[in-house]
Design an enzyme around this catalytic site. Sequence first.
Site, PDB file in Angstrom:
ATOM      1  N   LYS A 173       0.850  -1.201   0.000  1.00 34.70           N
ATOM      2  CA  LYS A 173       0.000   0.000   0.000  1.00 34.70           C
ATOM      3  C   LYS A 173       0.882   1.245   0.000  1.00 34.70           C
ATOM      4  O   LYS A 173       1.643   1.467   0.936  1.00 34.70           O
ATOM      5  CB  LYS A 173      -0.904   0.026   1.241  1.00 34.70           C
ATOM      6  CG  LYS A 173      -2.016   1.072   1.096  1.00 34.70           C
ATOM      7  CD  LYS A 173      -2.751   1.355   2.381  1.00 34.70           C
ATOM      8  CE  LYS A 173      -2.094   2.414   3.202  1.00 34.70           C
ATOM      9  NZ  LYS A 173      -2.006   3.743   2.559  1.00 34.70           N
ATOM     10  N   GLY A 226       7.315   5.077   7.753  1.00 35.56           N
ATOM     11  CA  GLY A 226       6.371   6.157   8.017  1.00 35.56           C
ATOM     12  C   GLY A 226       6.657   6.783   9.369  1.00 35.56           C
ATOM     13  O   GLY A 226       7.784   6.704   9.879  1.00 35.56           O
ATOM     14  N   THR A 228       6.630   7.698  13.473  1.00 39.90           N
ATOM     15  CA  THR A 228       6.874   6.907  14.682  1.00 39.90           C
ATOM     16  C   THR A 228       5.564   6.521  15.375  1.00 39.90           C
ATOM     17  O   THR A 228       5.422   5.387  15.847  1.00 39.90           O
ATOM     18  CB  THR A 228       7.813   7.701  15.614  1.00 39.90           C
ATOM     19  OG1 THR A 228       9.079   7.812  14.950  1.00 39.90           O
ATOM     20  CG2 THR A 228       8.013   7.015  16.951  1.00 39.90           C
ATOM     21  N   THR A 230       2.636   6.015  13.982  1.00 38.85           N
ATOM     22  CA  THR A 230       2.018   4.924  13.206  1.00 38.85           C
ATOM     23  C   THR A 230       2.785   3.633  13.458  1.00 38.85           C
ATOM     24  O   THR A 230       2.180   2.559  13.613  1.00 38.85           O
ATOM     25  CB  THR A 230       2.039   5.245  11.687  1.00 38.85           C
ATOM     26  OG1 THR A 230       1.654   6.593  11.504  1.00 38.85           O
ATOM     27  CG2 THR A 230       1.129   4.343  10.912  1.00 38.85           C
ATOM     28  N   GLU A 248      10.773   1.546   9.699  1.00 36.44           N
ATOM     29  CA  GLU A 248      11.638   2.707   9.392  1.00 36.44           C
ATOM     30  C   GLU A 248      10.819   3.938   9.728  1.00 36.44           C
ATOM     31  O   GLU A 248       9.866   4.250   9.016  1.00 36.44           O
ATOM     32  CB  GLU A 248      12.016   2.705   7.903  1.00 36.44           C
ATOM     33  CG  GLU A 248      12.799   1.504   7.440  1.00 36.44           C
ATOM     34  CD  GLU A 248      14.194   1.453   8.039  1.00 36.44           C
ATOM     35  OE1 GLU A 248      14.717   2.500   8.451  1.00 36.44           O
ATOM     36  OE2 GLU A 248      14.746   0.344   8.118  1.00 36.44           O
ATOM     37  N   CYS A 282      13.269  11.967   5.462  1.00 40.44           N
ATOM     38  CA  CYS A 282      13.496  11.507   6.840  1.00 40.44           C
ATOM     39  C   CYS A 282      14.952  11.712   7.262  1.00 40.44           C
ATOM     40  O   CYS A 282      15.264  11.761   8.441  1.00 40.44           O
ATOM     41  CB  CYS A 282      13.125  10.043   6.953  1.00 40.44           C
ATOM     42  SG  CYS A 282      13.934   9.043   5.697  1.00 40.44           S
ATOM     43  N   GLU A 384       9.887  16.019  15.481  1.00 44.55           N
ATOM     44  CA  GLU A 384      10.069  16.011  14.021  1.00 44.55           C
ATOM     45  C   GLU A 384       9.078  16.981  13.366  1.00 44.55           C
ATOM     46  O   GLU A 384       7.873  16.881  13.575  1.00 44.55           O
ATOM     47  CB  GLU A 384       9.830  14.590  13.474  1.00 44.55           C
ATOM     48  CG  GLU A 384      10.140  14.497  11.999  1.00 44.55           C
ATOM     49  CD  GLU A 384       9.819  13.128  11.398  1.00 44.55           C
ATOM     50  OE1 GLU A 384       8.745  12.588  11.678  1.00 44.55           O
ATOM     51  OE2 GLU A 384      10.664  12.619  10.640  1.00 44.55           O
TER      52      GLU A 384
HETATM   53  P1  NAD Z   1       2.418   7.900   8.166  1.00 42.20           P
HETATM   54  O1  NAD Z   1       2.902   7.071   9.291  1.00 42.20           O
HETATM   55  O2  NAD Z   1       1.256   8.797   8.403  1.00 42.20           O
HETATM   56  O3  NAD Z   1       1.968   6.975   6.938  1.00 42.20           O
HETATM   57  C1  NAD Z   1       2.857   6.059   6.337  1.00 42.20           C
HETATM   58  C2  NAD Z   1       2.045   4.959   5.674  1.00 42.20           C
HETATM   59  O4  NAD Z   1       1.373   4.214   6.687  1.00 42.20           O
HETATM   60  C3  NAD Z   1       0.957   5.451   4.735  1.00 42.20           C
HETATM   61  O5  NAD Z   1       0.861   4.578   3.644  1.00 42.20           O
HETATM   62  C4  NAD Z   1      -0.288   5.370   5.585  1.00 42.20           C
HETATM   63  O6  NAD Z   1      -1.469   5.224   4.849  1.00 42.20           O
HETATM   64  C5  NAD Z   1       0.003   4.123   6.404  1.00 42.20           C
HETATM   65  N1  NAD Z   1      -0.719   4.001   7.672  1.00 42.20           N
HETATM   66  C6  NAD Z   1      -1.162   4.994   8.492  1.00 42.20           C
HETATM   67  N2  NAD Z   1      -1.790   4.455   9.564  1.00 42.20           N
HETATM   68  C7  NAD Z   1      -1.710   3.110   9.432  1.00 42.20           C
HETATM   69  C8  NAD Z   1      -2.163   2.011  10.215  1.00 42.20           C
HETATM   70  N3  NAD Z   1      -2.814   2.181  11.366  1.00 42.20           N
HETATM   71  N4  NAD Z   1      -1.893   0.772   9.782  1.00 42.20           N
HETATM   72  C9  NAD Z   1      -1.222   0.576   8.640  1.00 42.20           C
HETATM   73  N5  NAD Z   1      -0.790   1.568   7.843  1.00 42.20           N
HETATM   74  C10 NAD Z   1      -1.032   2.824   8.236  1.00 42.20           C
HETATM   75  O7  NAD Z   1       3.668   8.681   7.619  1.00 42.20           O
HETATM   76  P2  NAD Z   1       3.715   9.783   6.482  1.00 42.20           P
HETATM   77  O8  NAD Z   1       3.125  11.046   7.026  1.00 42.20           O
HETATM   78  O9  NAD Z   1       3.178   9.212   5.220  1.00 42.20           O
HETATM   79  O10 NAD Z   1       5.293   9.954   6.284  1.00 42.20           O
HETATM   80  C11 NAD Z   1       6.090  10.802   7.026  1.00 42.20           C
HETATM   81  C12 NAD Z   1       6.849  10.058   8.091  1.00 42.20           C
HETATM   82  O11 NAD Z   1       7.598   9.007   7.522  1.00 42.20           O
HETATM   83  C13 NAD Z   1       7.856  10.935   8.810  1.00 42.20           C
HETATM   84  O12 NAD Z   1       7.789  10.675  10.184  1.00 42.20           O
HETATM   85  C14 NAD Z   1       9.197  10.466   8.252  1.00 42.20           C
HETATM   86  O13 NAD Z   1      10.304  10.674   9.082  1.00 42.20           O
HETATM   87  C15 NAD Z   1       8.925   9.027   8.045  1.00 42.20           C
HETATM   88  N6  NAD Z   1       9.873   8.456   7.098  1.00 42.20           N
HETATM   89  C16 NAD Z   1      10.834   7.613   7.560  1.00 42.20           C
HETATM   90  C17 NAD Z   1      11.781   7.071   6.688  1.00 42.20           C
HETATM   91  C18 NAD Z   1      12.854   6.132   7.145  1.00 42.20           C
HETATM   92  O14 NAD Z   1      13.503   5.534   6.305  1.00 42.20           O
HETATM   93  N7  NAD Z   1      13.083   5.969   8.428  1.00 42.20           N
HETATM   94  C19 NAD Z   1      11.711   7.405   5.327  1.00 42.20           C
HETATM   95  C20 NAD Z   1      10.722   8.275   4.899  1.00 42.20           C
HETATM   96  C21 NAD Z   1       9.795   8.793   5.792  1.00 42.20           C
END
Ligand code: NAD
Length: 480
Positions: A173, A226, A228, A230, A248, A282, A384
Site C-alpha cells: 500500500k 512512516g 513513529t 504509526t 523505518e 526523513c 520532528e
Molecule cells: P504515516 O505514518 O502517516 O503513513 C505512512 C504509511 O502508513 C501510509 O501509507 C499510511 O497510509 C500508512 N498508515 C497509516 N496508519 C496506518 C495504520 N494504522 N496501519 C497501517 N498503515 C497505516 O507517515 P507519512 O506522514 O506518510 O510519512 C512521514 C513520516 O515518515 C515521517 O515521520 C518520516 O520521518 C517518516 N519516514 C521515515 C523514513 C525512514 O527511512 N526511516 C523514510 C521516509 C519517511
Amino acid sequence: MITIKNYINGELIEAVSKKHLDNYEPATGKVYGLIPDSDSQDVQLAVDAAKKAFAAWSNTGLEERMMLLMKVADGIEKRMDEFVAAESRDNGKTLKLARAVDIPRAVSNFKFYASALQHFASESHQMPGMGVNYTLRQPIGVVGCISPWNLPLYLFSWKIAPALATGNCVVAKPSEVTPYTAYLLSEVCIEAGLPKGVLNIVHGLGGKAGQAIIEHPEIKAISFTGGTETGKKIAATAAPMFKKLSLELGGKNPTIVFADCDFDETVKQTVTASLSNQGEICLCGSRVFVEKSIYEKFKEAFVARVKTLKTGDPQDEKSMMGAIVSKQHKEKILSYIELAQQEGGKILCGGKELKIEGRCAEGYFIEPTVIEGLDYKCRTQQEEIFGPVVTLTPFESEEEVLTMANSVKYGLASSIWTTDLSRAHRVAEKIEAGIVWINCWLLRDLRTPFGGVKASGVGREGGWEAMRFFTEAKNVCIKI
Ligand code: NAD
C-alpha cells in the site's frame, strides 16, 4: 481527472465498495484524481491472489525472476518523463528533483535487487567428524509493504523489490497522499509480464486499508516506513501476532559542523541536507550544530545561501523548492514555526507561508526557514517537523555537541563536517544514529545497512539486510 485503480491478481480494478478518495495536487490545492478507498475486502482479494501465486513464484528460477525484475526497471525507465511528472504533481516536489533522484532511484532499486537475488547465498557450518549444517533461506510467503508520501516510488520500490527478489508475494500500500506512481508501476508490471498475484497494490487510507494489511493473519511479515506514532500502532497489532517487522520511522537528525571544516563546501552541502525536498526527507539534517568560533560566519553564509533557494511551481525548471505535500502538513509546519517563536527562537529567514501567483495561487508553500536561539531541549528542537525548517545552535566542545545531538528520542541519520579524521571517527562512534555521513549527506550505496535506532525504528533495510528480512532461516543438520 485521473482515476487510480487497485492492482490485484494482475488486473486493475476498483475497490469492492466502489468508494473513492480525492487526490490533491499540492502545488494548486486542487483535486485532480480519485483513488480507491479500499478496505479489508480488497486486502482479502489481494491476499487470496498472493497466496495462489506463491507456490509458482517461490519456485521460479533465479534467472527468470531476475529478468522479470529487470523488465520492471526497464518499463519505468522507458516511461521516465511520465513517472517524473506524476511524482512531482502528486507530491509537490520539483520536476528537477523527481528526475534527478526519485525515479532513477526506483529504477536502481529494481535493478539492484534483480542482481542481488543471483548472488544471495546462505551459510554452512561444519562440525568436524560429526556433521554438517546448512541454512536454507526460504521466502516467508505473503508479505505486506507500506510506504509514506515523501519519496513515494523510491521507498515503495525499496521494499517491493527485495520482497519479490527473495520469492515472496506482496500486498503493498502506497501512501494515500501520493498514490500516482504506484499506479503507474502496476501498469508497468502488467506490461512486463509479472505473473498474476505476485505483486498486489491496494490503495486507500492507513487506518482502513493499511490496518487491514497489518491485521491480516496470512500476511506474515510487515515492512513499514512512516511516522513513529504509526509505527507504534503497527507494532502493537503485529507483535502479538508474531509477525516479522521492519519499521523505518521518523527522525530529528543532527548536522555537526566543526570549525576546521571545509567552510564553503560545508555551507553548500548542509543547506542541501537541511532543505532538500522541502525538508521532507526523513534523513534531512534539521538541527545544525556549529562550533562557536565560526558560528556567526557560518550563520551568515548559511542564511545567505538559503535566501537564494527559489520556491515556486514544481513544474517550473527554475524552482529549487516546491510545494508542501498537503494542507494539513503545511499547517503542522506553520504551527511549529509559531511554537519556535514562543520558545524564544529568532527567525533568521523565511518563517511564513508563501503565496505564488497564477496556477499555484491556492497551493501549499512555505518559505525555507532558519531559526536560532533555541534551547536544544525545547520542543522545536526535539520533535520532528518534516518541513523546510532548520535550527542553528552553537556548541563549544565535542562532549557538549554529542549531548545535544543525542538528546532526542530519534536516532536515524547524522552528518559530521570536519577535516580532522580522528575526530570524525570518534564522534561517529558516539552518535546515536543508524547512519553517519562524514563530509557528505545522502551519499548512498544500496549495499549498506539502512535504518535507525531508538524511536527511528527497528531493523535494517538495504543490501543483504533486506534479503535476510524477507526470508526465514532454516538450519538443516546432517550427521556424518
Ligand atoms: P504515516 O505514518 O502517516 O503513513 C505512512 C504509511 O502508513 C501510509 O501509507 C499510511 O497510509 C500508512 N498508515 C497509516 N496508519 C496506518 C495504520 N494504522 N496501519 C497501517 N498503515 C497505516 O507517515 P507519512 O506522514 O506518510 O510519512 C512521514 C513520516 O515518515 C515521517 O515521520 C518520516 O520521518 C517518516 N519516514 C521515515 C523514513 C525512514 O527511512 N526511516 C523514510 C521516509 C519517511
